[in-house]
Design an enzyme around this catalytic site. Structure first.
Site, PDB file in Angstrom:
ATOM      1  N   TYR A   1     -33.626   5.446  13.078  1.00 42.68           N
ATOM      2  CA  TYR A   1     -32.500   4.593  13.340  1.00 42.68           C
ATOM      3  C   TYR A   1     -33.027   3.453  14.376  1.00 42.68           C
ATOM      4  O   TYR A   1     -32.585   2.510  13.822  1.00 42.68           O
ATOM      5  CB  TYR A   1     -31.274   5.408  14.101  1.00 42.68           C
ATOM      6  CG  TYR A   1     -30.423   4.608  14.625  1.00 42.68           C
ATOM      7  CD1 TYR A   1     -29.364   4.038  13.756  1.00 42.68           C
ATOM      8  CD2 TYR A   1     -30.459   4.491  16.124  1.00 42.68           C
ATOM      9  CE1 TYR A   1     -28.228   3.149  14.370  1.00 42.68           C
ATOM     10  CE2 TYR A   1     -29.113   3.708  16.584  1.00 42.68           C
ATOM     11  CZ  TYR A   1     -28.133   3.122  15.848  1.00 42.68           C
ATOM     12  OH  TYR A   1     -27.158   2.550  16.319  1.00 42.68           O
ATOM     13  N   HIS A   2     -33.580   3.945  15.248  1.00 44.89           N
ATOM     14  CA  HIS A   2     -34.084   3.050  16.231  1.00 44.89           C
ATOM     15  C   HIS A   2     -35.139   1.650  15.552  1.00 44.89           C
ATOM     16  O   HIS A   2     -34.672   0.675  15.639  1.00 44.89           O
ATOM     17  CB  HIS A   2     -34.978   3.518  17.608  1.00 44.89           C
ATOM     18  CG  HIS A   2     -35.401   2.683  18.498  1.00 44.89           C
ATOM     19  ND1 HIS A   2     -36.899   2.353  18.310  1.00 44.89           N
ATOM     20  CD2 HIS A   2     -34.915   1.882  19.451  1.00 44.89           C
ATOM     21  CE1 HIS A   2     -37.059   1.576  19.510  1.00 44.89           C
ATOM     22  NE2 HIS A   2     -35.697   1.232  20.105  1.00 44.89           N
ATOM     23  N   HIS A   3     -35.861   2.391  14.765  1.00 46.42           N
ATOM     24  CA  HIS A   3     -37.090   1.128  14.094  1.00 46.42           C
ATOM     25  C   HIS A   3     -36.108   0.377  13.338  1.00 46.42           C
ATOM     26  O   HIS A   3     -36.238  -0.869  13.214  1.00 46.42           O
ATOM     27  CB  HIS A   3     -37.922   2.028  13.272  1.00 46.42           C
ATOM     28  CG  HIS A   3     -38.993   2.322  13.969  1.00 46.42           C
ATOM     29  ND1 HIS A   3     -39.967   1.421  14.594  1.00 46.42           N
ATOM     30  CD2 HIS A   3     -39.701   3.770  14.196  1.00 46.42           C
ATOM     31  CE1 HIS A   3     -40.994   1.970  15.128  1.00 46.42           C
ATOM     32  NE2 HIS A   3     -40.833   3.347  14.919  1.00 46.42           N
TER      33      HIS A   3
END
Length: 286
Positions: free
Chosen positions: A149-151
């Site tokens: 999700y962060h990437h």
């Protein structure tokens, strides 16, 4: 807002040719025309994640330790260089032009070619950083929601924000470079077979949490300025998007910190206590 001809720049010891030759207008035009390509890259990334995990279910894991060490060393070195080239402009802006300028004036792209070049490199680097997940899938390691999700969100937000020259990105870029300098260096040491103290991992996660807190604070302040009709080179949509993103990061990283360092630490203490009590209980029985 101060005029750009009043902006002073830091005195760099040395400026490389590729930095002095940087033309920000060309990169912005390219990103305005192509930033939506990020959605295609994200789509391919998601297919690889779930398709790769499916294909690896009944296959032996790949070690890839040497390649992983090289990968993290490259990203760590890149982050260190990026931090060294962007921090001087950031500090110079804060000390000579103030907080408002650091948040609301994109001179770090339009005026400073050194910082501008490494801002461009930062934005582009979010694409190859997706490669972190390749190692997790091929080595059959746990892939948590926070990771992918962060990437995905950082890639899409960075590319979109560069197309707008979002001025508050000065803060986000410098913080990210600095944290990644430590994080990827730590990962490189781990991949090389070294065992850095557990406290370093806790410090890295703590720095990431601090990064999210500062990110939220900067965005909220920019939002207040816009509501007061004070000129700031950030669009209302971008601010709302960034607040939502940084807040979600804070929640996820806080949960990761709690489950990884607090809960596991308590479990170890309970296990140690039980182990210590066992001989005593045994002696009482006999």
């Amino acid at each position: 807002m101060k005029e750009y001809n009043q902006v002073t720049l830091p005195n760099y010891t040395y400026v490389f040719n590729f930095e002095s030759d940087f033309i920000h207008q060309k990169t912005r035009t390219w990103m305005q025309d192509n930033w939506t390509l990020g959605f295609y890259y994200v789509g391919a990334y998601m297919v690889f994640i779930f398709g790769g995990q499916y294909l690896m279910q009944n296959r032996p894991r790949f070690e890839l330790r040497g390649v992983l060490c090289l990968w993290n060393t490259i990203l760590g070195t890149f982050s260190i260089i990026g931090a060294c080239r962007t921090v001087p402009e950031f500090l110079h802006t804060l000390t000579h032009h103030g907080l408002y300028h650091s948040v609301c004036v994109p001179s770090f792209i339009e005026q400073d070619r050194v910082s501008g070049f490494w801002t461009w490199m930062f934005v582009l680097s979010k694409l190859p950083e997706l490669g972190d997940t390749v190692f997790i899938v091929l080595r059959k390691q746990p892939l948590i929601f926070l990771h992918w999700y962060h990437h995905i969100t950082v890639l899409l937000y960075s590319w979109f924000s560069y197309s707008e020259y979002t001025s508050s990105a000065r803060w986000f870029i410098v913080m990210n470079y600095c944290v990644h300098s430590i994080m990827y260096s730590y990962f490189a040491l781990r991949a090389a077979g070294y065992a850095p103290p557990r406290q370093i991992a806790m410090v890295i996660t703590s720095l990431q949490l601090l990064q999210m807190v500062v990110g939220c604070a900067i965005n909220l302040w920019a939002h207040q300025l816009l509501q007061k009709n004070i000129e700031c080179h950030v669009t209302p949509f971008n601010v709302k998007l960034s607040i939502a993103m940084y807040f979600s990061y804070f929640v996820l990283f806080a949960r990761f910190f709690y489950t990884t360092y607090v809960l596991k630490s308590n479990k170890k203490k309970n296990i140690s206590a039980s182990t210590a009590e066992y001989p005593l209980m045994k002696s009482k029985i006999h």
